[in-house]
Structures are given as C-alpha cells and as structure tokens.
Enzyme design. Structure first.
Site, PDB file in Angstrom:
ATOM      1  N   GLY A 328       0.828  -1.202   0.000  1.00  0.00           N
ATOM      2  CA  GLY A 328       0.000   0.000   0.000  1.00  0.00           C
ATOM      3  C   GLY A 328       0.862   1.252   0.000  1.00  0.00           C
ATOM      4  CB  SER A 329       0.095   4.682   1.078  1.00  0.00           C
ATOM      5  OG  SER A 329      -0.952   4.858   0.138  1.00  0.00           O
ATOM      6  CB  THR A 330       4.058   1.396   3.856  1.00  0.00           C
ATOM      7  OG1 THR A 330       3.915   0.178   3.111  1.00  0.00           O
ATOM      8  CG2 THR A 330       2.995   1.466   4.937  1.00  0.00           C
TER       9      THR A 330
END
Length: 641
Positions: A328-330
């Site tokens: 994801g956005s990590t």
C-alpha cells in the site's frame, strides 16, 4: 619235522627295531606338527590378532555410551533466559538385546503411560535405526514411573532409564516464531546431519533460531566406556572422551519490548518488526496469533496439533518470514526517493491532484483518497497527505524498468538475509515476472498501481522494517540479524558476533532529508495522515500510513472497509522511526483485516515506540527534543491510504 608251510617265521630284531623307529619318528613328527600348529594358532591369537580379540572381549564387557552435551542456552539482549534446559529421564530400548521387542513394549506399557504418539515415534525410529542403537520409547518419565521400572529392572534386559536435559521455553508463545523449537529426531534429521554419531541425539532444532544455529547450539558429542556384568548391569565408567559444551547464544531481541508489541495488538491478528536502524539488530518480531513452542519439544499430541492447524488464523504461520502482501502507501517514501535519486523529480516539483488520474485514452481513472483531490503538492506533502496522483504520475514517468531497479536497490523483491531459514523474497512486479507467472504482457495501468504499492506487489514485514531503517539512518542498508553475541561458559564474557556488511543505497543528502521531512509531516503536518499518534509523544516520530486494498470499489462507488466482512477488509500498515532527529528504533506494523493504517496500525506502532523509548527518556531526559513540532489536533477520521 613240520612242513615248511607251518613253520613260524623267525624274528628279526633289527628289522623290528628299525620299523619301530620309523613309526615313532612319524608319530613324533605328527605330534610336533600338531603342537606347532597349536602354537601357531596361539601365536596368531595372542600376537597377530591380539588387538582384534582384545577389542571383541572388551566389547562384551565394555559398552560405549554417548555423552550428549547440554544444549546451548538462548538469552535476550538484557540477559533474560529465552530457552532453558531442565533435567528429565527417558525410557530406552536396545532392540538387539531384547528377545521380543513387541512383547517387551506391551509389558512396559503396564508400568509407564505410553501414548499413541510415543508408540508411533518408536515404530518409525525402529525402522530407520540399526538394532544395536538405543531407541527412545518415552520421554519425560515421572518419578512414579521411574520407581516402578527400578523395582522390575531385572525383568527387562536391554531396557534402560537414561537421564537427559530437555528444552523449555519460559516465555511460551511470546517468541515461538523467532526462537522456534526443538523436536524429536527423525529419519530426515539423521539424513540431514549425516554423521552416524548424531543418532545419539534425541532432539534437534526444527525451526527458528534453534534450527538456524543447530550446529552451534548442540555442541560436540562425547562418549563414556561403561563396564557391564553378564546381566548387562553397569558396574562403572572406565574411560571417557568428554563432550564439548555448546556455547550460549544472545539475541538482539528485547523480551519486554516483544511482550509490549504483542499486547499492543490486543485481539487483532498481524505482525510487527522493530529494529535498531544503527545496527540492523532486530529488537522485536511479532507474528500473531502465536503458539506455545513447548508443545513440540517432546512430540505434540494429535489433538493439540489439530487445534493449531484448524485455527483459521493460522498460528503456526510466521507472517514476518513467510507472509507478505501489497505494501500500500507505505511504499511511497521509497518511490519518492527513487524519483529524486533518478533525477525524475526534485523535492520542490509540484503535481496537481484533482482527485482522479487518467492514462491517455483510458476512460477509467485511478483515484486519490480525497474525492476533490489535494491540489498542488510537492514531495513532502505527497508523503504527509498520501497523495496517490503524485505517485501514479511518477511511476509512469520513471517506467517500470527504472522503477524496479530502484525498488530492488532498496531491498524489495529479495530476502533480507535474516538468520532464519525459509525467508520469502516477496514479489517485485515486473513485465518479466508477469510473463513467466501468467504468460501475459504488462500494461501501463499495472505500472500506475505499482506506484502506490498495489497490484502484484508482495512485501514482507521484514523488508518493510529494513527499508524503513535505511531511511532512518540516512541511506544505509544494514542487513537484519537476530544473533548478537556468544559465550563459552556461564562465567565467560559475551563475545560479539560479526555484524553483516552494510550497503549504501542512497546518498544522505537533500533528497533523503526531503523524504524524512515528508515522513515527519505525516505525524505533525496539518494534513498528515497519522496526526493522532503524535499527540503527547515526548519524542519526534516520522512515519507513513498504508492500506492494502482487498476490495477497491464497485464501479464508481468507493467502499468503506469498516463496513465490509472481516475477511474482505483491507490490510492496515504503518512504518515509522523515532526519535526522528536521532533514530534508535524503526518499526513496521501490519494488521490483517484492520481497515485503515492511520486508525489501526499507527497506534500499535506508537505503543511499541513508547515501550522502547519512554524508559530511556525517564533515565535520560536529554533525549527529549528541545523543540518538537506540535501535532495538529486530530479531526474526524479521513479516508487515507
């Protein structure tokens, strides 16, 4: 006068004497030959083959008994015992010394409690082991069982009660996936170990640290020469080759931090890894749910094993080592750093976020977290606000080839090299990988999804933690490791183990500083996605939230993950480090079915950081930053990735 036919021949004394002498000589020579042969036989037995028959004679009187050294103990970084040895007794049978093994086992079953697992293990070992070697029938005999066997010892030739040390894990489930466990030796173990002397072992490392450092933790087997009488009873030890004790092992794990990390999850499933970015030492490594490693030491029962394997949360599955999923956005801080390092962007370049990104000629758009978009954002704000459009466009501009080149440099798509067996390499999506896996070409939309950590990505928590530590320390990839030191004796000093070589993956300059500032903005920025966890923290935090979607949307209608069934909810993620101005801990948290990273994973990370830093701040107030940015007051929860 008698006829000539009836006359007796006259004796010839000279001829008779000569005949006697000849016969005597032949007899003497025969006796001499027999005596010579007999002497030659005695000479052969006593001189030529003296050693052989002496050995055979001694073998009837002297038996070699293997001496297995105590297994090395395992400690945490503060000296807390994580794997111990406790005294116990086992029941052994030497098949060649027993007339009827099956009948003997039946008689023994009247005196000791033998489970189905004990009998099955014995049958398997008997088929795989030579008859002159002792086989374990039962481990951990009780005092009552030992007493009954002692009374009837004369009834069971070839049967013996042997003292030994068995493994115990005081923290039970807290470190089961890290330390692993030892288990009873089987045919596969003996084949793997190779040397026949290891058949004296009853247990070997099966998983975790116990398996990885098996050669070191088991020591070197010795033996004793035991004198026995004709009944096979031991009379005493007449000689020995001492076993070499195994060294103790110290891990970088902090048991208290491990407990705190487990507690932070509550009743949720997931995983967390905490590392020291200065060294690559793993401070805590949690995979939930877990299991009690002591169940496996002497053979787990069918009931207990079935309970573990039928649990839908899979407690035996190590989520850090074997698991993984889309980050994801990590992944955005690393994609942003790649854009800066490749020259595709500068920290000040701005991108307009209107709420939806379109590829040329494609009607369906790729959405931002805010329906109306974020407006004009640079790198720092794109990280703090988690702006998808910034990374959609950056991934397309870089192209999947250059994108993969930099992501691989940051450690994705390959094992970290941690000292545990079976680590997954994850998946760094590429056209070559997709063609090999699905026999399909690569499409531009898949590059877009890769830019925000969706699509075919598979990243393990270990990879996320190592990459986060690389940003925290200014661009050095320090390989993760668990073993910290070794010592050869309780009174000896710990000897540090060599640290794996570091590798610089990015320059510690303005580009790295811009990414770090963006991660600080996630916590303290007015639109940061994890503002809530910065409230009340006496230290600076840098981080990034993430949400790996299982269900994205139905047509043009977005889906609220909190309204989905549990098994369809998104994976919540958070990466971060602290203190942001002098990092001593970097954390990666993954919560299965957790919804959003900001509301689920980030608070867990804060609790882990508190457990590590607050005791140190209490004793060293100088660690508190002189001027920490005040986090913006948290507002109503936002839909953030």
């Amino acid at each position: 006068m008698l006829p000539a036919s009836r006359r007796k021949p006259m004796k010839n004394p000279a001829a008779e004497a000569d005949q006697f002498q000849r016969r005597a000589a032949v007899g003497f020579l025969g006796i001499a030959a027999v005596m010579f042969g007999l002497c030659l036989g005695y000479f052969r037995l006593q001189v030529w083959q003296h050693e052989e028959y002496k050995t055979r004679s001694e073998a009837n009187r002297i038996k070699l008994r293997p001496v297995v050294p105590a297994r090395g103990l395992i400690y945490d970084r503060n000296g807390r015992l994580l794997a111990d040895n406790i005294p116990a007794y086992r029941l052994e049978i030497v098949p060649d010394q027993v007339d009827d093994v099956d009948a003997t086992v039946q008689l023994l079953a009247r005196r000791v409690s033998l489970s189905k697992e004990d009998l099955e293990q014995f049958r398997l070992a008997r088929r795989a082991t030579r008859g002159f070697r002792p086989l374990t029938l039962k481990l951990r005999l009780s005092e009552e069982e030992r007493a009954r066997l002692a009374v009837d010892r004369h009834l069971f030739p070839g049967v013996d009660v042997v003292p030994y040390l068995t493994r115990r894990y005081p923290l039970e489930s807290a470190l089961a996936h890290v330390i692993g466990y030892v288990g009873r030796v089987d045919a596969q173990d003996l084949e793997r170990l190779g040397d026949s002397k290891y058949s004296a072992l009853t247990h070997v490392g099966k998983s975790g640290i116990e398996r990885y450092y098996e050669d070191s933790l088991r020591g070197e087997i010795g033996y004793e020469q035991v004198e026995q009488n004709v009944e096979g009873r031991s009379l005493g030890v007449v000689g020995r080759v001492p076993a070499k004790p195994a060294p103790d092992l110290q891990l970088s794990i902090d048991a208290d931090l491990q407990r705190a990390a487990e507690s932070a999850f509550g009743d949720m499933d997931g995983s967390a890894v905490a590392v020291d970015p200065r060294t690559g030492e793993v401070l805590a490594m949690v995979s939930l749910p877990s299991f009690d490693a002591n169940l496996f030491v002497n053979g787990i029962s069918h009931k207990d094993y079935r309970t573990l394997t039928e649990n839908p949360s899979r407690p035996l599955f190590d989520r850090n080592l074997h698991g993984g999923g889309p980050p994801g956005s990590t992944v955005k801080p690393f994609v942003g750093l790649a854009g800066l390092e490749s020259g595709m962007r500068t920290p000040e370049d701005k991108i307009l976020s209107t709420g939806e990104f379109h590829l040329p000629g494609v009607a369906r758009g790729f959405r931002d977290s805010h329906a109306g978009g974020h407006g004009w954002v640079d790198l720092r704000e794109s990280i703090a606000q988690s702006v998808n459009t910034y990374y959609y466009k950056l991934a397309i501009d870089m192209g999947i080839g250059k994108f993969d080149e930099y992501m691989s440099r940051y450690g994705f798509g390959k094992p970290t090299g941690i000292d545990l067996r079976g680590e997954s390499s994850g998946v760094l999506p590429s056209p070559e990988w997709k063609l090999k896996r699905f026999k399909q070409p690569w499409y531009p939309g898949e590059t877009v999804n890769s830019g925000i950590g969706q699509g075919y990505w598979v990243v393990t928590p270990l990879q996320l933690a190592e990459a986060t530590a690389s940003i925290a320390n200014g661009g050095l990839r320090r390989p993760l490791h668990l073993a910290k030191a070794r010592r050869h004796g309780f009174n000896e000093a710990w000897t540090p183990l060599p640290m794996p070589a570091s590798q610089r993956i990015a320059a510690n300059g303005p580009n790295m500083k811009a990414v770090q500032e963006g991660m600080v903005g996630t916590i303290y920025g007015s639109h940061g996605t994890a503002r809530a966890i910065g409230v009340g923290a006496p230290y600076l935090i840098a981080g990034k939230t993430g949400t790996a979607q299982r269900v994205s949307r139905k047509g043009n209608v977005s889906v609220n993950p909190h309204q989905l069934p549990l098994h369809l909810r998104h994976r919540a993620l958070f990466i971060g480090y602290a203190p942001a101005d002098n990092p001593t801990i970097a954390v990666a948290v993954v919560v299965e079915h957790g919804g959003f990273g900001s509301s689920t994973a980030a608070p867990i990370a804060r609790k882990i950081m508190d457990a590590w830093l607050l005791p140190k701040i209490a004793t060293s107030p100088a660690l508190i930053p002189q001027s920490a940015p005040a986090p913006a007051a948290p507002t109503a929860p936002e839909t953030v990735r």
